[in-house]
Design an enzyme around this catalytic site. Sequence first.
Site, PDB file in Angstrom:
ATOM      1  NE  ARG A  93      -2.849   0.716   2.878  1.00  0.00           N
ATOM      2  CZ  ARG A  93      -3.722   1.467   2.214  1.00  0.00           C
ATOM      3  NH1 ARG A  93      -4.417   0.915   1.265  1.00  0.00           N
ATOM      4  NH2 ARG A  93      -3.851   2.752   2.461  1.00  0.00           N
ATOM      5  CB  CYS A 117      -4.551  -4.541   3.305  1.00  0.00           C
ATOM      6  SG  CYS A 117      -4.548  -3.692   4.864  1.00  0.00           S
ATOM      7  NE  ARG A 122      -3.978   0.368   5.844  1.00  0.00           N
ATOM      8  CZ  ARG A 122      -2.733  -0.086   5.958  1.00  0.00           C
ATOM      9  NH1 ARG A 122      -2.487  -1.353   5.808  1.00  0.00           N
ATOM     10  NH2 ARG A 122      -1.755   0.764   6.185  1.00  0.00           N
ATOM     11  N   PRO A 123      -8.873   3.498   2.818  1.00  0.00           N
ATOM     12  CG  PRO A 123     -10.575   4.959   3.400  1.00  0.00           C
ATOM     13  CD  PRO A 123      -9.874   3.725   3.860  1.00  0.00           C
ATOM     14  CG  ASP A 125     -10.914   9.539   2.188  1.00  0.00           C
ATOM     15  OD1 ASP A 125     -10.481   8.441   2.604  1.00  0.00           O
ATOM     16  OD2 ASP A 125     -11.283  10.438   2.940  1.00  0.00           O
ATOM     17  CD  GLN A 126      -9.015  12.848   4.843  1.00  0.00           C
ATOM     18  OE1 GLN A 126      -8.602  13.943   5.202  1.00  0.00           O
ATOM     19  NE2 GLN A 126     -10.294  12.654   4.539  1.00  0.00           N
ATOM     20  CG  ASP A 305       2.021  -0.210  13.018  1.00  0.00           C
ATOM     21  OD1 ASP A 305       2.754   0.512  12.327  1.00  0.00           O
ATOM     22  OD2 ASP A 305       0.866  -0.523  12.681  1.00  0.00           O
ATOM     23  CB  ILE A 327      -5.705   3.139  14.130  1.00  0.00           C
ATOM     24  CG1 ILE A 327      -5.109   3.901  15.315  1.00  0.00           C
ATOM     25  CG2 ILE A 327      -5.184   3.679  12.797  1.00  0.00           C
ATOM     26  CD1 ILE A 327      -5.310   5.400  15.301  1.00  0.00           C
ATOM     27  NE  ARG A 397       4.267  -6.146   3.263  1.00  0.00           N
ATOM     28  CZ  ARG A 397       3.147  -5.537   2.911  1.00  0.00           C
ATOM     29  NH1 ARG A 397       2.011  -6.225   2.899  1.00  0.00           N
ATOM     30  NH2 ARG A 397       3.147  -4.259   2.593  1.00  0.00           N
TER      31      ARG A 397
HETATM   32  C1  EPZ Z   1       0.737   3.949   8.234  1.00  0.00           C
HETATM   33  O1  EPZ Z   1      -0.260   3.424   7.396  1.00  0.00           O
HETATM   34  C2  EPZ Z   1       1.713   2.808   8.461  1.00  0.00           C
HETATM   35  N1  EPZ Z   1       2.292   2.405   7.167  1.00  0.00           N
HETATM   36  C3  EPZ Z   1       0.976   1.640   9.117  1.00  0.00           C
HETATM   37  O2  EPZ Z   1       1.920   0.644   9.377  1.00  0.00           O
HETATM   38  C4  EPZ Z   1       0.385   2.121  10.434  1.00  0.00           C
HETATM   39  O3  EPZ Z   1      -0.353   1.058  11.006  1.00  0.00           O
HETATM   40  C5  EPZ Z   1      -0.534   3.320  10.185  1.00  0.00           C
HETATM   41  O4  EPZ Z   1       0.191   4.360   9.502  1.00  0.00           O
HETATM   42  C6  EPZ Z   1      -1.073   3.913  11.474  1.00  0.00           C
HETATM   43  O5  EPZ Z   1      -0.016   4.287  12.304  1.00  0.00           O
HETATM   44  C7  EPZ Z   1       3.263   3.164   6.613  1.00  0.00           C
HETATM   45  O6  EPZ Z   1       3.664   4.178   7.165  1.00  0.00           O
HETATM   46  C8  EPZ Z   1       3.822   2.663   5.313  1.00  0.00           C
HETATM   47  P1  EPZ Z   1      -3.212   5.870   8.082  1.00  0.00           P
HETATM   48  P2  EPZ Z   1      -1.316   4.423   6.702  1.00  0.00           P
HETATM   49  O7  EPZ Z   1      -3.407   6.561   6.778  1.00  0.00           O
HETATM   50  O8  EPZ Z   1      -0.678   5.737   6.484  1.00  0.00           O
HETATM   51  C9  EPZ Z   1      -7.913   6.010   7.655  1.00  0.00           C
HETATM   52  C10 EPZ Z   1       2.820  -1.490   9.310  1.00  0.00           C
HETATM   53  O9  EPZ Z   1       2.503  -2.457   9.969  1.00  0.00           O
HETATM   54  N2  EPZ Z   1      -7.669   6.757   6.398  1.00  0.00           N
HETATM   55  O10 EPZ Z   1      -2.509   6.607   9.172  1.00  0.00           O
HETATM   56  O11 EPZ Z   1      -1.888   3.706   5.526  1.00  0.00           O
HETATM   57  C11 EPZ Z   1      -7.408   4.573   7.564  1.00  0.00           C
HETATM   58  O12 EPZ Z   1      -8.385   3.742   6.982  1.00  0.00           O
HETATM   59  C12 EPZ Z   1       1.758  -0.605   8.710  1.00  0.00           C
HETATM   60  O13 EPZ Z   1       3.989  -1.127   9.098  1.00  0.00           O
HETATM   61  C13 EPZ Z   1      -8.756   7.229   5.673  1.00  0.00           C
HETATM   62  O14 EPZ Z   1      -9.912   7.006   6.031  1.00  0.00           O
HETATM   63  O15 EPZ Z   1      -2.396   4.544   7.817  1.00  0.00           O
HETATM   64  C14 EPZ Z   1      -7.140   4.227   9.012  1.00  0.00           C
HETATM   65  O16 EPZ Z   1      -8.364   3.830   9.608  1.00  0.00           O
HETATM   66  C15 EPZ Z   1       0.407  -1.241   8.853  1.00  0.00           C
HETATM   67  N3  EPZ Z   1      -8.528   7.918   4.525  1.00  0.00           N
HETATM   68  C16 EPZ Z   1      -6.700   5.564   9.613  1.00  0.00           C
HETATM   69  O17 EPZ Z   1      -7.125   6.581   8.702  1.00  0.00           O
HETATM   70  C17 EPZ Z   1      -7.261   8.197   4.082  1.00  0.00           C
HETATM   71  O18 EPZ Z   1      -7.116   8.854   3.036  1.00  0.00           O
HETATM   72  C18 EPZ Z   1      -5.186   5.704   9.783  1.00  0.00           C
HETATM   73  O19 EPZ Z   1      -4.616   5.289   8.566  1.00  0.00           O
HETATM   74  C19 EPZ Z   1      -6.163   7.713   4.839  1.00  0.00           C
HETATM   75  C20 EPZ Z   1      -6.389   7.002   6.001  1.00  0.00           C
END
Ligand code: EPZ
Length: 417
Positions: A93, A117, A122-123, A125-126, A305, A327, A397
């Site tokens: 992702r 996933c 995990r959209p 949209d932001q 995490d 989260i 990974r």
């Molecule tokens: C990052 O993922 C990390 N990955 C994740 O680590 C980590 O679990 C996560 O941040 C939270 O700390 C990387 O940095 C590569 P988010 P990310 O956007 O950025 C919602 C690992 O194990 N959301 O912070 O994809 C989303 O669905 C991975 O190393 C929207 O709704 O996570 C979630 O519920 C797993 N719209 C919440 O926000 C959006 O446009 C936080 O997601 C973006 C996110």
Amino acid sequence: MDKLRIRGGVALDGEAHVSGAKNAALPIMCASLLTAEPLRLSNVPQLMDVRTMAKLLRQMGVEASSLAQGHMALHASRISEPTAGYDLVKTMRASVLVLGPLLARCGRARVSLPGGCAIGLRPVDQHVKGLQAMGATIAIEHGYMNASAERLRGARIVMDMVTVTGTENLLMAATLAEGTTLIENAAREPEVLDLARCLVAMGAQIEGAGSDVIRVEGVRSLGGAEHRVMPDRIETGTYLAAAAATRGRIRLHGAAPETLDATLEKLREAGAQIRVDGSTVQLESGGRPSAVSVRTAPYPGFATDMQAQFMALAAIAQGTAVISETIFENRFMHALELQRLGADIAIQGNSAVVRGVERLQGASVMATDLRASAGLVIAGLVADGETIVDRIYHLDRGYEALERKLCGLGARVSRVS
Ligand code: EPZ
């Protein structure tokens, strides 16, 4: 499909070195797209996701070469193909992190939607909303984001929720946008700050990274730089939790203790003695851990995490713990596998009630996502008898040289194909 065979019941005892942070290395690798000059990185972890990102960048025309001892040279002198295809994006992702840099550098990008996933929808949209606010046109067609922008212009962006890669994508795009960008409700994770440090070394003008308001003054172009990737705070926390769960003791070198205060606090609450000395963190178990409840939150709160690892710890703790996941909407799959090892866990919505048991029994379990598999390994290290963890490509990974490090700590672990 590789498996991990663990013969549990051994207290971890020894020292290990912390690797570079996967979730800092991945966005920083994408930052190479922002300049025609070379970017030289060190302390890059040797992980499958890093190799996948390098492959993705090469497909775009970037020279990406992994050198010895965690050094990596990246050079996007020209970008031949600003596209990230579904075949790679669906396996990682974080590929979405090329979107902002490509728009900023080339004015166009075709990036596959990452898709969901195991842990949730995990959209993105932001990411899209923020880039549109900066003047990008983004159409979603046939599973791809087709984006274009004459030249991105600075904007005031208020994120609807804290998103780590959303903040990182917009931060990178803003460095070359015309004018000032404000990112409010920004993610404060240390990996965002590490990315910002690399961007500033490349000539970006950024203030407030690591806080929830980031201000960026766009510049015409960025130069090359050298950057050392920060230590992996989740790897550090995972080994500390494993030492606490197995009633052992561990010294971790090359860590950044200041980035995992919430985890250290919870481990102390569980009865562990923790000493920090510069970049070394030492944990001495206080015997059977006491149950500690955790509630995941954006940084500096308790990291999502680390949730699976603490559920494994709670499974054999004295007392009952409540583990709340705020989260992601589906990040309890490891609970079902832990129950196969004898854990007493009841899921209620986004909370898991874990009643600690004296012993776990080894069994065959299956990893479903990166951190879930880390939780299963910890449970296997504690369980009596043999545990086989299947689908450990998830582990590969995010954990560099896992067996070597665990065996170096006295664990009886081997990889079986
Ligand atoms: C990052 O993922 C990390 N990955 C994740 O680590 C980590 O679990 C996560 O941040 C939270 O700390 C990387 O940095 C590569 P988010 P990310 O956007 O950025 C919602 C690992 O194990 N959301 O912070 O994809 C989303 O669905 C991975 O190393 C929207 O709704 O996570 C979630 O519920 C797993 N719209 C919440 O926000 C959006 O446009 C936080 O997601 C973006 C996110």
